[in-house]
Design an enzyme around this catalytic site. Sequence first.
Site, PDB file in Angstrom:
ATOM      1  N   GLU A   1       0.818  -1.206   0.000  1.00  0.00           N
ATOM      2  CA  GLU A   1       0.000   0.000   0.000  1.00  0.00           C
ATOM      3  C   GLU A   1       0.854   1.261   0.000  1.00  0.00           C
ATOM      4  O   GLU A   1       0.583   2.209  -0.748  1.00  0.00           O
ATOM      5  CB  GLU A   1      -0.936  -0.011   1.211  1.00  0.00           C
ATOM      6  CG  GLU A   1      -1.891   1.177   1.256  1.00  0.00           C
ATOM      7  CD  GLU A   1      -2.937   1.025   2.342  1.00  0.00           C
ATOM      8  OE1 GLU A   1      -3.803   0.136   2.224  1.00  0.00           O
ATOM      9  OE2 GLU A   1      -2.894   1.801   3.326  1.00  0.00           O
TER      10      GLU A   1
ATOM     11  N   ARG B   1      -2.954  32.852 -18.526  1.00  0.00           N
ATOM     12  CA  ARG B   1      -3.467  33.899 -17.641  1.00  0.00           C
ATOM     13  C   ARG B   1      -2.580  35.138 -17.743  1.00  0.00           C
ATOM     14  O   ARG B   1      -1.351  35.048 -17.582  1.00  0.00           O
ATOM     15  CB  ARG B   1      -3.497  33.367 -16.200  1.00  0.00           C
ATOM     16  CG  ARG B   1      -3.790  34.397 -15.134  1.00  0.00           C
ATOM     17  CD  ARG B   1      -5.207  34.897 -15.195  1.00  0.00           C
ATOM     18  NE  ARG B   1      -5.522  35.705 -14.016  1.00  0.00           N
ATOM     19  CZ  ARG B   1      -6.533  36.555 -13.961  1.00  0.00           C
ATOM     20  NH1 ARG B   1      -7.319  36.722 -15.020  1.00  0.00           N
ATOM     21  NH2 ARG B   1      -6.769  37.243 -12.875  1.00  0.00           N
TER      22      ARG B   1
ATOM     23  N   GLN C   1       8.854  35.873 -12.342  1.00  0.00           N
ATOM     24  CA  GLN C   1       9.777  34.935 -11.709  1.00  0.00           C
ATOM     25  C   GLN C   1       9.140  34.237 -10.505  1.00  0.00           C
ATOM     26  O   GLN C   1       9.354  33.035 -10.286  1.00  0.00           O
ATOM     27  CB  GLN C   1      11.049  35.662 -11.280  1.00  0.00           C
ATOM     28  CG  GLN C   1      12.156  34.726 -10.816  1.00  0.00           C
ATOM     29  CD  GLN C   1      13.424  35.472 -10.477  1.00  0.00           C
ATOM     30  OE1 GLN C   1      13.493  36.162  -9.450  1.00  0.00           O
ATOM     31  NE2 GLN C   1      14.438  35.344 -11.324  1.00  0.00           N
TER      32      GLN C   1
END
Length: 386
Positions: free
Chosen positions: A241, A267, A278
């Site tokens: 798991e 955007r 940056q």
Amino acid sequence: MNFDFDAETEEMRDMVVRFAGGELTAPPEFDPDDFRRRWRLAGKQGLVGSTVPVAYGGSGLDAVCAAAMTEALGQGCTDTGFVFSVAAHLFAAVMPVVEFGTEEQKRRWLPALASGEWIAAHGVTEPEAGSDALRLRTRAVRDGGRYVLNGSKCFITNAPVADVFVVQAATAPGGGFFGLTTFLVRAGTPGLSVGRRYGKTGLHGSPMADVHFEDCAVPADQVLGAEGSGAAVFASSMRWERTCLFAAYLGAMKRVLDTTVEHVRQRRQFEAAIGSFQAVSHRVVDMMLRYESARLMLYKAARALADGSDDEVGPALAKLAVSEAAVQLGLDAVQLRGALGILDGESHALLCDAVPARIFSGTNEIQKNNVARALGLGGRPAGMRR
């Protein structure tokens, strides 16, 4: 060191991504009938029994290929809860039958579990025994050719829809590592009952509930492994798991990382794409760094598991790396989307789905304890009074 998948595995990954994106979309609200419909579809594609040997109806994948499949499932399916349920079924409940079942048990239980006909749940956690799994209060008492179980489990993934429960119970209370025994219990067995489905912060597509046992009689031939081997069964299931299940988060992270890059390219603010700033571009690079680093650590653990290693450090580190990376990547994806990030959407969903990853399969603090103990740092400092 070759970090590339072979052509067959790449083809499988591409197929799973396409299938999951087209066929496993969840309805707005959890629907148990639709959940089972999608489960059976996944079963027909071999996804719920991928690591089961071919002789018992599975695909016979090793841990590396299984992780690749789970990653692809997480990338294609936007319902990470459903992917989590599939992985919990396969790695925490089915693999114990593969590794510890008798030949008769494998032939009786595995085909239906591998095909998608049956759903499995692994019952270990209790209100006072989560991290301390050796102190279970659920008891199993031998009575002739059967065991009688009494006690309760909590936070059990798949419990509301499960057909089979892999249950840990104490047959020798206070017996430590050799005090637990694993049982295979069919849903509908008299004395077994399931509580109401939980509401959760994330993983909404994965049903979870408490499970109760009241004088629940289980035939002795449904003991998985020998009496007293429950802790070994549990440890093995957790290695699977903590490695392969967490590949689902790698897939979800990759999906959100890709759409985040596209978002900051498109955007615009101050007459420029925000990706040119940056502060934004560096955050995206940090997201990529976390994803790629966690992915390498997980596949290193998967390779060791496929090679037969019983090392617990690799899976613990992989679980830590992936879960922490998923949470932070979710936070970054929300931040870079601004107000859109706090609305319902994939970045918001990833963050909500990732938070539980730091808790289930052993909390991240417990994983650090496990690694520290392996380094010889688990004892009390010299001079500390008992």
